[in-house]
Structures are given as C-alpha cells and as structure tokens.
Design a protein around this motif. Structure first.
Motif, short mmCIF file in Angstrom:
data_model
loop_
_atom_site.label_atom_id
_atom_site.label_comp_id
_atom_site.label_asym_id
_atom_site.label_seq_id
_atom_site.Cartn_x
_atom_site.Cartn_y
_atom_site.Cartn_z
N GLN A 1 42.50 35.84 49.26
CA GLN A 1 42.63 36.04 50.71
C GLN A 1 41.99 37.39 51.05
O GLN A 1 42.01 38.29 50.23
CB GLN A 1 44.12 36.09 51.11
CG GLN A 1 44.94 34.92 50.61
CD GLN A 1 44.59 33.63 51.30
OE1 GLN A 1 44.19 33.63 52.47
NE2 GLN A 1 44.72 32.52 50.60
N PRO A 2 41.45 37.53 52.25
CA PRO A 2 40.86 38.84 52.63
C PRO A 2 41.91 39.93 52.48
O PRO A 2 42.95 39.88 53.11
CB PRO A 2 40.48 38.64 54.10
CG PRO A 2 40.53 37.19 54.36
CD PRO A 2 41.42 36.57 53.34
N SER B 1 42.16 42.80 53.57
CA SER B 1 42.47 43.64 54.73
C SER B 1 43.66 43.12 55.54
O SER B 1 44.17 43.81 56.41
CB SER B 1 41.25 43.73 55.65
OG SER B 1 40.84 42.43 56.04
N ILE B 2 44.12 41.91 55.26
CA ILE B 2 45.28 41.39 56.00
C ILE B 2 46.59 41.99 55.49
O ILE B 2 47.62 41.89 56.14
CB ILE B 2 45.38 39.84 55.95
CG1 ILE B 2 45.61 39.35 54.51
CG2 ILE B 2 44.14 39.22 56.56
CD1 ILE B 2 45.89 37.85 54.42
N TYR B 3 46.52 42.58 54.29
CA TYR B 3 47.74 43.13 53.71
C TYR B 3 47.92 44.57 54.17
O TYR B 3 47.02 45.40 54.01
CB TYR B 3 47.68 43.10 52.17
CG TYR B 3 47.43 41.72 51.59
CD1 TYR B 3 46.35 41.49 50.75
CD2 TYR B 3 48.29 40.66 51.89
CE1 TYR B 3 46.13 40.24 50.20
CE2 TYR B 3 48.06 39.41 51.36
CZ TYR B 3 46.99 39.18 50.52
OH TYR B 3 46.76 37.95 50.01
N VAL C 1 53.88 45.13 52.18
CA VAL C 1 53.21 44.02 51.45
C VAL C 1 52.08 44.59 50.60
O VAL C 1 51.91 44.22 49.42
CB VAL C 1 52.67 42.97 52.44
CG1 VAL C 1 51.85 41.92 51.71
CG2 VAL C 1 53.81 42.31 53.19
#
Lengths: 263, 257
Positions: free
Chosen positions: A190-191, A193-195, A199
């Motif tokens: 998953q990208p 940068s979403i974390y 998290v």
C-alpha cells in the motif's frame, strides 16, 4: 565460522535452484507469470494515482519505486529462504523437523534455505524493472535502494520465522500463519504515505512493514542519518528476535518419528 | 445425490473445525479495510460517501476471504501426482466431488464473514449505514452466486494442472483480475472509461463491483442485470470445468494415472 555458514548457504541455494531449474520451461513460465502478476499491482496504482494526483506528497514515481522495492526484496527472500513462510510451520506440525535437527548444520538456516521459489525470480526481475522505471534511481539513491533490498529481505525472513515458529505452540499454523504473512506482505504494497501517527510508529517498530513500505521512499526523498540508522537497526533487531524465538520454540519440539528424505 | 451431499457435509464440518482460521479471516478483513479506508481518507473520498466506501470494501473483502486456493491446490496436486487416478475409478464424479466440497467450504465460511463483516463495517463507520442499506440482503444473496462462481473458477484453475506444472501463478493472476477489473479496492467507476469497457466483457465486475455497489446504489434493474450476468458466467465456468475434465479423463484413460 561465517565463511562455513556462507558456504553452506551457497550449497543449499545451489541445490534448491538446480531442483527447480530442472524443469526449465516451467521455471520460466512461473517467472513470466509472476512478472505479469506484479505488473497488475503497478498498473492499478498508476491508474489511481493518475486519477487522484498525489497521495500525501507521494506521486506515481514514488509508488512505482515502492512497488519495485517490495517486489525485489520479496523476490530475494522468497528465492533464497522459501523454506520458512511456506514450509516451517508444516515441518513442525508434522514432526518433520528431525531431518534438519539430525544434520550437523545450523537448523534454522537449513530449514529456511531448503526450498526455492522459481516465481520469486519473477518478483526480483520485475522489482528491478520497476525500480529503474520509477525515474528515481540515481547515483545518490542507489546505495539506499541496495541497503533497502538487504534490510527488506531480512524483515520478510524474520516475519516468516516468527509466524512459522508459532507452530511450536499452536496447531494449524500452516493455514492461518500463511494468512498473517500475506497480510504483512499486503501492508508493504500500500502507498506508505497513507500511514501516519500511531499506525506509522507501529508499522516501523513493532511490525516493521514500514522498512519496505515508506522508509526507503522517505530516505530517497530526504536522506537523514536517523533514517539510515532505523533502516539498519530495526531489521537486525527484528531478525535477532525471530532467531531467539525460533530456538526458544525448538525446545518444545517433539519428534514425529517420521522417516523422511530431504527433497 | 446423497454421496455428493455427504461430500458437502464433510467439507462444511471440516471447515468449521478450524476456529483460528475463522478468526484470522475476520482480523485480516478488518485490517485490510482499515488500511484501504486510510487511503480513501487521504485522497478525500472523491465523490463517494465515506460510509458507503467502508461498506463497499467490507462487502468485497467478505467475498475475497470466502474462497481460498485450497481446492485449486488439491486438484492440481491430485493431477500432478497421479492420485486423481484413484478418484476416477470410484463410483462418483471427481469433478462433482470437487465442486461440491468447494461449495461446502464456501458456505461454511460465508455466514461468519457476513455477520462479522457487518459488525466490523458498523464499527468502522461509527454506527453508520450505507445509503441504500435495504439492498444489503439482496447483495448478500447475489454474493452467494458470486462465491459459487469464484469457487468453480478455482476448480478450473486446479484442472489446468493437466497442462501446467504449477497453476499457482494462474491463480495469482486470476486474483489480480479480481482486484483490478472487479473493483476490489476501488469502485470501477474511478477507472478510465476504456478500462471500464474492457472490464464489462469479463465476469469480474459483475461478481464483485455490481454486487457490492447495491449497498449504496440499489435498484432492481441493477439487481436483475447483475444476476443474469453472474448466472451466465457461472454456467460458462461450469461448462469450462466439464470440458477440461473430459480432457483429463481422456488423457488418464490413454496414458494412465
């Protein structure tokens, strides 16, 4: 001692590769199919990034680099140490670890490098292709990417050892343990940068999918000493912990009295 | 008929005997939906209601986790090892046995995923329901047909072991088609039009996207259209399985098990 260790590892790898390459057409079909399979992931993200623009500062070039790194590291891990995620829990469950214990060699290395996955070569090749295709490969980013390949492989190996070792305590790990490993793999695809926030911290220090998912991209975008320390230290600590965990679990092992042949 | 019922019952009960797997599937469903939800939060939902997206994702992941590669691997191993020869001499159809067992495993998993998935979606949305929540029961019914389609597809992939040394790669590509063309992570309406047009010619959007979107965009026209396409593709998959199985019988009869 390290020399003997590496020599043994080399021989195990050579045997596993010879085993798989004996069916040449099948080997190359698996490599090509895996490369096609990986391309779907990248195409999906490219389509979405073109639609949505950047995702928290990441553009399409970052996601392609991240996918390339994930595939290449997973390819190296799976090519060299396929015996862990796919086989370790099964050996323990069925009492088939005896074959490895009775040999005067390092048990964990013997198990881990006992199998080789041909499709992993497809992962590795497609990973290298996407790393090159990302446009972020340069003289300055190359050392970081190479470090990530080693660190990422170590993280995957450690995770596989942790999950497989659970079979010393629980039944049926061969089934649900594989799911845990695939979940971990999914987190790295998953990208990154979403974390954010908690998290992100958990994914770096507790379940180090971040070593593959976002830390390399952050280092390529903005190399820092602290980032490099994390890239080296976290996989090493995680690996040491997984090895300790395996040998702790090994004390509980009971032989299945199975006669078996290494194959 | 009673022998196939026995296969169904055995597979159903065996599936229920592994509670860790049931829990693990729900844990994975939760984590995957949570991670994808984070992605949607970052990109700003792009015209979709946040609640609808979560329910859409949960519906898709329910379907995704309701089938696995067990049957495909079993059939592949049976064919490659020659063990299929033992099954062929028995007084039942090997193909029907595989399809029945596969359906038994699916029907054992899906209720837990439906109930657990519903609770997880409700909690992740903070008690929110999707726009056309009354469409959920119909969507779940169509999901049963989708599940049968995917499980039969696994049987077909396993039967490809007749021609290939390793069908695992084919299974993975099939899964990627489900992701991309089925809209597993994103409704296919976000894709470019050319990709949506290509997808419409495959079974994946009918089995995944069209079923799940009923939770936020329900109308009976979509239901009947989706049901018709799903049934057509499921029947086509059964026929394909039968054709390959006939080839298998021919080869085993000529060459031995």
């Amino acid at each position: 001692m390290v020399g003997k260790f590496l020599k043994f590892f080399g021989q195990l790898l050579k045997t596993s590769i010879s085993n798989e390459y004996s069916l040449r057409l099948n080997f190359w079909i698996e490599v090509i199919f895996m490369a096609i399979n990986n391309s779907f992931w990248v195409v999906t993200w490219l389509i979405l990034f073109n639609k949505f623009g950047s995702v928290n500062g990441w553009g399409s070039e970052h996601i392609v680099l991240m996918m390339g790194i994930t595939m290449a590291t997973f390819g190296i891990y799976s090519f060299c140490f396929s015996g862990t995620a796919d086989w370790l829990a099964g050996y323990i469950d069925r009492g088939e670890l005896d074959t490895f214990i009775l040999q005067p060699k390092n048990i964990l290395l013997n198990v881990a490098a006992s199998k080789c996955s041909p499709s992993a070569f497809g992962d590795f090749l497609s990973g290298l292709l996407f790393i090159g295709f990302s446009g972020l490969l340069s003289l300055s980013s190359l050392p970081i990417i190479l470090l990530t390949l080693v660190a990422g492989c170590l993280v995957f190996l450690s995770m596989a050892i942790f999950v497989g070792t659970l079979a010393f305590w629980f039944k049926g790990v061969e089934g649900w343990g594989t799911q845990i490993f695939h979940l971990f793999l999914n987190l790295t695809m998953q990208p990154g940068s979403i974390y954010t926030g908690v998290v992100k911290t958990v994914l770096l220090f507790a379940v180090p999918a971040g070593i593959i998912a976002f830390l390399p991209i952050e280092l390529v975008m903005n190399p820092t000493a602290w980032g490099l320390v994390k890239m080296v230290a976290i996989p090493l600590v995680f690996f040491a912990a997984s090895v300790w965990f395996f040998y702790r679990g090994l004390r509980r092992y009971e032989s299945g009295n199975n006669f078996g042949i290494r194959g | 008929m009673h022998k196939y019922l026995a296969f169904f019952k055995t597979a159903y009960i065996t599936e229920l005997k592994n509670p860790y797997m049931i829990v693990m599937r729900l844990v994975m469903l939760t984590l995957l939906v949570f991670v994808t939800q984070q992605l949607w939060l970052v990109i700003g939902h792009k015209g979709f209601e946040p609640v609808n997206i979560v329910w859409y994702l949960v519906m898709n992941e329910m379907l995704f986790f309701s089938y696995d590669g067990k049957m495909q691997k079993k059939i592949h191993n049976d064919i490659r090892s020659g063990n299929v020869g033992y099954s062929l001499i028995r007084p039942f159809s090997y193909l029907s046995q595989c399809i029945t067992e596969s359906t038994g495993m699916f029907l054992a998993r899906i209720p837990f995923l439906m109930v657990g998935g519903g609770i997880i979606a409700y909690l992740l949305t903070g008690g929110g329901l999707p726009t056309t929540y009354w469409g959920i029961p119909v969507a779940l019914l169509l999901m049963l047909v989708s599940g049968i389609f995917f499980n039969t597809s696994q049987v077909v992939i396993g039967l490809l072991g007749l021609y290939m040394q390793n069908t695992h790669s084919v299974a993975m590509i099939f899964q990627k088609f489900m992701f991309l063309l089925g809209g597993l992570l994103f409704p296919i309406t976000v894709y470019p039009q050319w990709l949506q047009d290509i997808a419409a010619w495959t079974p994946f959007p009918w089995a995944v996207y069209e079923v799940s979107r009923l939770v936020y965009e329900f109308n009976w026209g979509i239901v009947f259209n989706t049901a018709a396409h799903l049934i057509m593709w499921t029947v086509a998959t059964f026929i394909l399985a039968y054709v390959i199985f006939k080839q298998l019988l021919k080869k085993v009869s000529v060459n031995g098990g």
